[in-house]
Design a protein around this motif. Structure first.
Motif, PDB file in Angstrom:
ATOM      1  N   GLY A 127       0.810  -1.212   0.000  1.00 28.98           N
ATOM      2  CA  GLY A 127       0.000   0.000   0.000  1.00 28.98           C
ATOM      3  C   GLY A 127       0.842   1.260   0.000  1.00 28.98           C
ATOM      4  O   GLY A 127       0.325   2.354  -0.242  1.00 28.98           O
ATOM      5  N   GLN A 150      -3.479   4.832   2.818  1.00 24.87           N
ATOM      6  CA  GLN A 150      -2.676   3.617   2.885  1.00 24.87           C
ATOM      7  C   GLN A 150      -1.216   3.903   2.573  1.00 24.87           C
ATOM      8  O   GLN A 150      -0.314   3.336   3.197  1.00 24.87           O
ATOM      9  CB  GLN A 150      -3.223   2.542   1.943  1.00 24.87           C
ATOM     10  N   LEU A 278      -8.471  -0.787  -0.996  1.00 25.58           N
ATOM     11  CA  LEU A 278      -7.742  -2.038  -0.769  1.00 25.58           C
ATOM     12  C   LEU A 278      -8.312  -3.168  -1.615  1.00 25.58           C
ATOM     13  O   LEU A 278      -7.605  -4.139  -1.920  1.00 25.58           O
ATOM     14  CB  LEU A 278      -7.791  -2.426   0.708  1.00 25.58           C
TER      15      LEU A 278
END
Length: 311
Positions: A127, A150, A278
């Motif tokens: 990330g 992230q 994500l």
């Protein structure tokens, strides 16, 4: 609070934060099998001692570690789960404290130890590269994406870890992909959905899904501890990075099933906000540093890894 240390001298000891987590438990078992003494940081040291046995010294604060303790290596795996609760302001503070805060404490411990560790392996994630959504490979030299949570979180963890370099410690910044294992992590729920025929393509399905078998996550950490020439950022991902559609199809195929479902992106983005990145955005991360250093993956391809896990 602390459990009593093992009666034998702590020679070649390894300190592990996040040891009771998914990767941490497997790492403790691996290092114990190598005959290494292990110290673990845990919120519940009695439970940790019961889990790992008498050969592991468990503490609930790094302040409980005496300055004359001989620690050769530190592995920093601490952190609350990033995927789960929405990234509200309060949740972001929890994630920062559990990861960046603990990393800061680790460096503070290294600073006060009479015998400083030789290496710190500190985990962040791919990330770091943010929501790239491109087939352009992300190597360890690829930049972060400031302004994306992230990426900012991973960059903050790595910034704290790099403070140990000024103390003469070799620092390996491990950028983990999704770690796949039977007991915990993302795989059990994904496998259940695949068995039930409920696996789904998320959004376009073209986003890259960097992954790593648990055996290689532990293998890479062990490799980093012992390889004095390895330092800096290391992408802890398998050499093959499929799209999300390819991943879910391969997962279904490992159980003799097919994928029929598709989840549009907009409901996920509405429900989960930025955390949906994500699932809907990815990075074509490649393990350039690990391969250049000579690490040999036990599960370099997704079909072989899924066959092992399904078996």
């Amino acid at each position: 609070m602390t459990t009593r240390p093992p009666p034998t001298p702590l020679q070649r000891a390894v300190l592990i934060t996040g040891a009771t987590g998914f990767v941490g438990r497997a790492l403790v078992a691996e290092l114990g099998g190598q005959g290494r003494h292990v110290i673990v940081l845990s919120r519940d040291p009695r439970r940790a001692s019961a889990t790992f046995g008498p050969g592991v010294w468990a503490v609930d604060t790094l302040a409980a570690v005496p300055a004359d303790t001989r620690i050769d290596a530190v592995v920093n795996l601490a952190g609350a789960r990033v995927l789960g609760l929405p990234w509200t302001a309060a949740r972001r503070q929890v994630l920062l404290a559990s990861r960046v805060g603990v990393t800061h404490q680790v460096v503070a411990l290294i600073r006060r130890l009479a015998h400083q560790p030789q290496v710190l392996v500190s985990a962040s994630a791919v990330g770091f590269y943010g929501a790239v959504n491109s087939d352009q490979p992300c190597t360890e030299a690829s930049p972060p994406r400031p302004g994306e949570f992230q990426s900012d979180l991973c960059a903050a963890i790595e910034h704290e870890a790099r403070c140990a370099e000024a103390l003469g410690v070799r620092v390996v910044r491990l950028r983990l992909g999704v770690v796949l294992g039977r007991e915990d992590g993302a795989y059990p729920m994904q496998a259940l959905a695949a068995r039930l025929g409920l696996g789904a393509v998320l959004g376009s399905g073209r986003q890259r899904a960097p992954w790593l078998h648990l055996q290689d996550a532990v293998g890479l950490i062990s490799f980093a501890l012992g390889n004095e020439g390895l330092a800096g950022a290391v992408n802890a991902v398998a050499p093959q990075t499929p799209t999300q559609a390819e991943f879910v199809q391969a997962l279904a195929a490992s159980f003799g099933r097919r994928v029929w479902l598709r989840m549009p992106a907009w409901p996920l983005r509405q429900l989960a906000g930025e955390m949906s990145s994500l699932l809907l955005d990815g990075q074509n991360a490649v393990p350039a540093a690990a391969l250049a250093a000579g690490y040999e993956f036990r599960h370099p391809t997704l079909p072989s890894a899924l066959a092992d896990l399904a078996g």
